[in-house]
Write an enzyme that holds these catalytic residues in place. Structure first.
Site, PDB file in Angstrom:
ATOM      1  N   ARG A 150      52.918  48.220  77.547  1.00 32.59           N
ATOM      2  CA  ARG A 150      53.519  47.131  78.336  1.00 32.59           C
ATOM      3  C   ARG A 150      52.811  45.806  78.050  1.00 32.59           C
ATOM      4  NH1 ARG A 150      57.020  49.960  81.318  1.00 32.59           N
ATOM      5  NH2 ARG A 150      56.475  52.113  81.781  1.00 32.59           N
ATOM      6  N   GLY A 151      52.409  45.657  76.800  1.00 30.78           N
ATOM      7  CA  GLY A 151      51.779  44.425  76.349  1.00 30.78           C
ATOM      8  C   GLY A 151      50.272  44.431  76.414  1.00 30.78           C
TER       9      GLY A 151
ATOM     10  N   LEU B 116      53.259  49.473  73.145  1.00 30.78           N
ATOM     11  CA  LEU B 116      52.168  48.494  73.221  1.00 30.78           C
ATOM     12  C   LEU B 116      51.540  48.470  74.608  1.00 30.78           C
ATOM     13  CD1 LEU B 116      53.779  45.577  71.181  1.00 30.78           C
ATOM     14  CD2 LEU B 116      52.130  47.292  70.409  1.00 30.78           C
TER      15      LEU B 116
ATOM     16  N   TYR C 113      69.279  48.034  83.549  1.00 27.07           N
ATOM     17  CA  TYR C 113      68.549  46.834  83.164  1.00 27.07           C
ATOM     18  C   TYR C 113      69.369  45.603  83.552  1.00 27.07           C
ATOM     19  CZ  TYR C 113      65.842  50.045  80.199  1.00 27.07           C
ATOM     20  OH  TYR C 113      65.075  51.081  79.725  1.00 27.07           O
TER      21      TYR C 113
END
Length: 331
Positions: free
Chosen positions: A210-211, A208, A54
């Site tokens: 990815r939103g 979620l 990341y």
């Protein structure tokens, strides 16, 4: 915050996925990220998920900086196992997998420095390397446990067979896979069942969608240019509208319960068992606070049934990953 277990460690029932602080979901701001991380601690969140890839590296550095003072009261999970191109700045940086024993050690020691700690609470193999037997990789991870550099080991996006083979070498404390109302593969491919049988905690990432399940994700063409969802099939225009219609059922339930769609989606994940600890991301404090409050929302059997019938796999439009990235999962 309600608690659940990972191995011998007690963690908040909702953790924090930290990838978005450093990549993938558009622009990042370190000052804002630090505030969000500190607010998470204030709210009782004590389980934080990161990885060397990341950023790369920047996310671990950020967590080390933000959470050093609270180190004795929190659980940090990090990961190794990807190869990547450091000249690129988004999810396209990933070029392959590396599960060699020497890489497990090299990354662990580098992660310890970046996180400013002397032990990694939970150390995942991020993806299985098909060139390296899982027994060899996990054997090296077990060696790090014996040396006191790692407390627990985990696996990410693996098959039931791989879980069993790994667990025979050293106890696996956690298995991480994508799991949400619109990604329910682990219900039918044996992963959830295997985790329950072996006493392994299951960690859903992207709970979620990815939103998307929040109802607040704009159409693909309005996402920031470096938002990796631009390359995900389900966010493409020919799939977006079909999936958006399904989310209205979550939104209607949220109104009835004086909640947000995100809270309903998270409450459903939490309802799947006490061995499930979701790690939604949240770049903004308002989203973090909403997510944490989802732990107090109860869904009835009828509520869960309605959501599950709405989001049956055959009704979801589009694959979750591109073919290249999908090939790295479930090995």
């Amino acid at each position: 915050m309600k608690q659940r277990q990972i191995g011998t460690e007690s963690v908040s029932s909702i953790g924090l996925g930290c990838m978005g602080f450093s990549q993938a979901y558009g622009a990042q701001d370190e000052t804002s990220s630090l505030r969000t991380l500190l607010r998470a601690v204030e709210l009782g969140v004590n389980f934080f998920d990161t990885a060397e890839v990341y950023g790369p590296w920047r996310n671990e550095v950020l967590l080390g900086k933000a959470l050093r003072t609270y180190r004795n009261n929190i659980i940090i999970a990090t990961k190794f196992g990807f190869t990547y191109n450091c000249e690129q700045t988004n999810y396209g940086q990933i070029t392959g997998t590396d599960g060699r024993p020497e890489n497990a050690r090299t990354v662990a020691e580098a992660s310890l420095r970046r996180l400013q700690t002397d032990v990694l609470d939970l150390y995942y193999l991020h993806r299985v390397d098909p060139k390296i037997p899982i027994e060899e990789t996990v054997g090296a991870m077990a060696g790090l446990v014996e040396e006191g550099k790692v407390k627990m080991i985990g696996l990410s996006e693996v098959s039931p067979e791989t879980i069993r083979r790994a667990h025979a070498v050293h106890p696996v404390s956690a298995v991480q896979s994508e799991y949400s109302l619109w990604t329910r593969d682990v219900e039918t491919n044996g992963v959830l069942e295997t985790c329950r049988e072996l006493g392994i905690t299951f960690i859903p990432f992207s709970p979620l969608g990815r939103g998307f399940l929040t109802g607040n994700v704009p159409a693909m063409e309005t996402l920031e240019s470096d938002d990796f969802r631009r390359n995900m099939p389900r966010f493409q225009q020919d799939h977006y509208e079909a999936n958006r219609k399904l989310v209205t059922v979550i939104e209607e339930m949220a109104v009835a319960k004086n909640a947000t769609a995100a809270q309903i989606a998270l409450a459903w994940v939490l309802a799947q068992g006490n061995n499930v600890v979701p790690i939604p991301g949240a770049k903004r404090i308002t989203h973090l606070e909403q997510n944490v409050n989802a732990a107090d929302i109860s869904l009835s059997v009828e509520d869960c049934k309605l959501l599950e019938q709405t989001f049956t796999p055959d009704r979801i439009s589009g694959d979750r990953y591109s073919p290249t990235f999908a090939a790295m999962s479930q090995k």
